[in-house]
Design a protein around this motif. Structure first.
Motif, PDB file in Angstrom:
ATOM      1  N   TRP A 136       8.794 -78.560  81.895  1.00 23.61           N
ATOM      2  CA  TRP A 136       9.868 -78.937  80.548  1.00 23.61           C
ATOM      3  C   TRP A 136      11.526 -79.423  81.482  1.00 23.61           C
ATOM      4  CZ3 TRP A 136      14.194 -75.278  79.334  1.00 23.61           C
ATOM      5  CH2 TRP A 136      14.460 -73.906  80.734  1.00 23.61           C
ATOM      6  N   THR A 143       6.671 -70.947  88.319  1.00 18.40           N
ATOM      7  CA  THR A 143       7.452 -72.233  88.272  1.00 18.40           C
ATOM      8  C   THR A 143       8.131 -73.390  87.540  1.00 18.40           C
ATOM      9  OG1 THR A 143       6.884 -74.238  89.310  1.00 18.40           O
ATOM     10  CG2 THR A 143       5.116 -72.160  89.927  1.00 18.40           C
ATOM     11  N   VAL A 144       9.248 -73.422  87.959  1.00 13.24           N
ATOM     12  CA  VAL A 144       9.719 -74.611  87.025  1.00 13.24           C
ATOM     13  C   VAL A 144      10.858 -75.800  87.526  1.00 13.24           C
ATOM     14  CG1 VAL A 144      11.861 -72.549  86.775  1.00 13.24           C
ATOM     15  CG2 VAL A 144      11.236 -74.872  85.355  1.00 13.24           C
ATOM     16  N   THR A 161      16.180 -79.509  80.131  1.00 10.55           N
ATOM     17  CA  THR A 161      17.200 -79.384  79.607  1.00 10.55           C
ATOM     18  C   THR A 161      17.436 -79.545  78.259  1.00 10.55           C
ATOM     19  OG1 THR A 161      18.522 -79.186  81.358  1.00 10.55           O
ATOM     20  CG2 THR A 161      19.722 -79.538  79.197  1.00 10.55           C
TER      21      THR A 161
HETATM   22  O1  PRX Z   1      10.842 -84.312  86.143  1.00 10.62           O
HETATM   23  C1  PRX Z   1      10.919 -82.901  85.366  1.00 10.62           C
HETATM   24  C2  PRX Z   1      11.666 -81.926  86.534  1.00 10.62           C
HETATM   25  O2  PRX Z   1      12.995 -81.445  85.979  1.00 10.62           O
HETATM   26  C3  PRX Z   1      13.254 -82.234  85.283  1.00 10.62           C
HETATM   27  C4  PRX Z   1      13.999 -81.710  84.195  1.00 10.62           C
HETATM   28  O3  PRX Z   1      15.503 -81.162  85.044  1.00 10.62           O
HETATM   29  P1  PRX Z   1      15.772 -79.832  84.327  1.00 10.62           P
HETATM   30  O4  PRX Z   1      16.915 -80.964  82.643  1.00 10.62           O
HETATM   31  O5  PRX Z   1      17.391 -79.910  85.154  1.00 10.62           O
HETATM   32  O6  PRX Z   1      15.376 -79.132  84.046  1.00 10.62           O
HETATM   33  C5  PRX Z   1      14.962 -78.264  84.662  1.00 10.62           C
HETATM   34  C6  PRX Z   1      14.048 -77.078  84.367  1.00 10.62           C
HETATM   35  C7  PRX Z   1      13.419 -76.377  82.865  1.00 10.62           C
HETATM   36  C8  PRX Z   1      12.219 -82.676  84.801  1.00 10.62           C
HETATM   37  O7  PRX Z   1      12.193 -84.057  83.855  1.00 10.62           O
HETATM   38  N1  PRX Z   1      10.240 -80.788  86.094  1.00 10.62           N
HETATM   39  C9  PRX Z   1      10.589 -78.991  85.778  1.00 10.62           C
HETATM   40  N2  PRX Z   1       9.294 -78.481  85.812  1.00 10.62           N
HETATM   41  C10 PRX Z   1       8.642 -79.115  86.040  1.00 10.62           C
HETATM   42  C11 PRX Z   1       8.658 -80.460  86.798  1.00 10.62           C
HETATM   43  N3  PRX Z   1       8.253 -81.199  87.088  1.00 10.62           N
HETATM   44  C12 PRX Z   1       6.927 -80.734  87.626  1.00 10.62           C
HETATM   45  N4  PRX Z   1       6.207 -79.595  86.877  1.00 10.62           N
HETATM   46  C13 PRX Z   1       7.323 -78.939  86.075  1.00 10.62           C
HETATM   47  N5  PRX Z   1       6.976 -77.279  86.156  1.00 10.62           N
END
Ligand code: PRX
Length: 645
Positions: A411, A382-383, A413
């Motif tokens: 992680w 999951t992500v 962007t």
């Molecule tokens: O808040 C965190 C959340 O998604 C944000 C990053 O968003 P974006 O740059 O669109 O990338 C999304 C895909 C990597 C982060 O600052 N986030 C991402 N993964 C998780 C998460 N929050 C909690 N658990 C995660 N596994």
């Protein structure tokens, strides 16, 4: 805290995974104690270099500076395609599953090579050179991957714009990075509905006079407008090109792509990633976090318009010589069984999706899952947002039948690849925790004064050192990168997230602590939505905050103040929603609009978002001190008419 049910590493993973518990400890220690030696070895093991590097890491986080393997040279497509050809020319690289369950296709590494080379040659004949930016606005079809890789072949920098963004958003992104060529399709197809991509491009390009070429893939054969000076058909044009194209040698630090993402303020930023560091981390996390083994079928449900699609549909899997599934449709079409039918059809072994999709499928009912086989699955991921333990348990028990570990990968962007993630052969899982840092990653939690918190605690999540796939710049505005990520806490990379560390050292991401929303795993800046709303001539002011939403994770709650003499109405509400869709895209549609006669402001005129957030979340007993407001009575009025009770 309710009691957490820890899941041990399953016996087969403990025995056979690439990284077992003892490996993780040893490798992690080496990666932070002797990073130069560790990363030099990884970069040699994972990548093929045209010219070997002699420098490894150069960093100064105070200036937001990092360079990795700087004097080395390589080409990303050689790593993702050519070097696999001697052994895998006939092996599937991409499985494409169409929106319509009757449509699918397998593309071998040999075919991928040919398709990428032809398109690369076409780009060259249209004048694209190393360093030029190319915009890709595509549905989820194999040509989207060819387009990214064709750019990388010749050293052009791609900027993929998610196909759900509006013509205005597309135009802003094309202009910001000065793209002169756009690759698109006549229409996209999602959930049985058509998306008018070419019409959107036409509209955007009306304000982009420097774009000289639009390459158009025929996906549906719809009637579209055609500008014969500018538009060319993809299939006819690439058919005339040679199937070989020499790869451009690139310096490790040359930019590979730009990807726009939302921040707390202003317009979305063009996050810039480099060639070697990015590719190394994408490939390495792909292999280790998903424990990818030769022949496994890997399916990441993201769109290539997001970083997840870049790193885990295209670059990570292809660099590893994997089989990557690309899905055109949506998880609920034709019905909520679709994902599991696709898993059975293509014998998917590793499935990677977002909590919002898991919650939606959970809401549809177990029978959509249980009527499918899913015995091919061995790992789930999951992500995108924090996963609530209830959704985690459902994913684990119903989808994975308690057999498949879940990697909750944290992680961004800006980070390019996973930074905090379980490794399935090494990490006992706690539902809702992203667990431990990946190799070389040194997270810390800071308190309000910027001091590091030791042991258990909660604070702002930062990184103490750079990692290979760290953001290198914001396109056209390097200072903005320094201001956003490296100035809040000098000497650290600031993530914008908050996190908690428990007594066992597990990290629990608590969500954004800045003005960024996470709606169905999509990042949106509150400022972007506010700017769209105040474009309407009746509006005086708007403040947007997030509130908990059962499926989307966060919903969009907008407080809107009208100009004197204007009255709220249903038409106006709809007009404001339409404006958000037009300016940004359907993902930016406010869920709730509350008409606000006034907004709570400090005496210096700053909107007190903390109070607005509390009202939107219906957390009235923790409103905090309102006595410093210029006019405390507005709070009473907002509470009385709040829309989320
Ligand atoms: O808040 C965190 C959340 O998604 C944000 C990053 O968003 P974006 O740059 O669109 O990338 C999304 C895909 C990597 C982060 O600052 N986030 C991402 N993964 C998780 C998460 N929050 C909690 N658990 C995660 N596994």
């Amino acid at each position: 805290m309710s009691e957490v049910h820890t899941r041990p590493v399953p016996a087969d993973f403990a025995a056979d995974a690439h990284i077992r518990a003892e490996d993780y400890q040893k490798m992690y220690r080496q990666s932070v104690e002797d990073p130069d030696a560790f990363w030099a070895q990884q970069a040699k093991d994972f990548l093929q270099w045209e010219k070997p590097f002699t420098q490894v890491i150069e960093e100064d986080l105070k200036r937001g500076h990092a360079a990795w393997f700087a004097d080395g040279q390589l080409n990303v497509t050689v790593n993702c395609i050519d070097r696999h050809l001697p052994t895998r020319a006939g092996q599937t690289a991409l499985i494409w599953e169409g929106d319509d369950p009757a449509e699918s296709e397998a593309i071998t590494y040999g075919q991928l090579h040919e398709n990428v080379c032809r398109l690369a040659n076409l780009l060259k004949t249209r004048g694209v050179r190393k360093g030029d930016r190319v915009c890709i606005y595509m549905p989820m079809i194999p040509e989207a991957a060819y387009a990214m890789l064709a750019c990388a072949r010749i050293g052009a920098v791609h900027s993929v714009v998610f196909g759900g963004f509006s013509p205005d958003s597309l135009k802003d992104r094309i202009l910001d990075s000065d793209c002169r060529l756009v690759i698109t399709a006549d229409e996209g197809v999602r959930g049985g509905r058509k998306v008018p991509l070419k019409a959107n491009v036409d509209q955007a390009l009306a304000s982009c006079p420097d774009v000289h070429t639009a390459i158009v893939v025929k996906r549906t054969g719809a009637n579209i407008d055609w500008d014969s000076k500018r538009d060319i058909w993809y299939a006819e044009s690439v058919a005339e090109m040679k199937p070989e194209c020499a790869p451009e040698p690139m310096s490790a630090e040359d930019p590979l792509f730009i990807l726009y993402t939302s921040g707390s303020t202003g317009k979305p930023k063009g996050v810039q990633h480099t060639t070697a560091g990015y590719l190394l981390m994408a490939a390495m996390t792909f292999k280790y976090a998903f424990d990818y083994k030769e022949g496994d079928v890997f399916w990441c449900t993201a769109d290539v318009g997001w970083i997840t699609g870049h790193s885990y549909i295209v670059y990570g899997p292809l660099c590893a010589g994997a089989i990557s599934l690309m899905f055109e449709g949506v998880p609920t079409y034709p019905d909520a069984s679709r994902c599991w039918q696709v898993v059975d059809k293509h014998k998917v072994n590793i499935f990677y999706t977002a909590p919002t999709a898991i919650r939606a499928l959970m809401g549809a009912g177990d029978e959509y899952v249980t009527r499918t086989d899913r015995s091919s699955l061995k790992l789930l991921g999951t992500v995108g947002e924090p996963i609530n333990p209830e959704a985690w348990e459902w994913y684990f028990k119903v989808v994975g039948e308690e057999r498949c570990p879940i990697v909750d990968t944290w992680w961004q962007t800006e980070t390019g690849a996973h930074l905090i993630t379980p490794l399935p052969g090494a990490t006992p899982l706690k539902p809702g925790s992203a667990t431990f840092p990946f190799f070389g990653v040194q997270p810390a939690l800071l308190d309000e004064k910027g001091r590091e918190i030791e042991g258990e605690g909660e604070g702002a999540l930062v990184m103490k050192s750079s990692w290979p796939s760290m953001i290198r710049s914001v396109y056209g505005d390097h200072q903005r990168m320094i201001d956003t990520y490296f100035s809040t806490f000098p000497g650290y990379y600031f993530t914008g997230d908050g996190a908690r560390r428990d007594a066992d050292g597990y990290y629990w991401i608590t969500g954004r602590i800045d003005d960024v929303l996470n709606v169905s795993g999509h990042r949106l800046g509150t400022a972007e939505i506010e700017s769209a709303i105040v474009l309407h001539e009746d509006t005086a002011e708007a403040a947007v905050v997030g509130y908990p939403h059962d499926i989307k994770g966060q919903g969009i709650y907008a407080y809107v103040t009208l100009k004197h003499g204007h009255e709220p109405s249903e038409e106006l509400r709809q007009a404001l929603i339409d404006l958000c869709v037009k300016e940004i895209g359907p993902i930016a549609k406010p869920d709730i609009i509350q008409w606000a006669p006034g907004l709570p402001k400090t005496r210096s005129g700053k909107i007190m978002r903390r109070i607005l957030r509390k009202i939107a979340c219906n957390e009235l007993d923790t409103l905090g001190d309102t006595s410093t407001l210029a006019d405390p009575s507005v709070v009473e009025e907002l509470i009385e008419h709040r829309a989320n009770r």
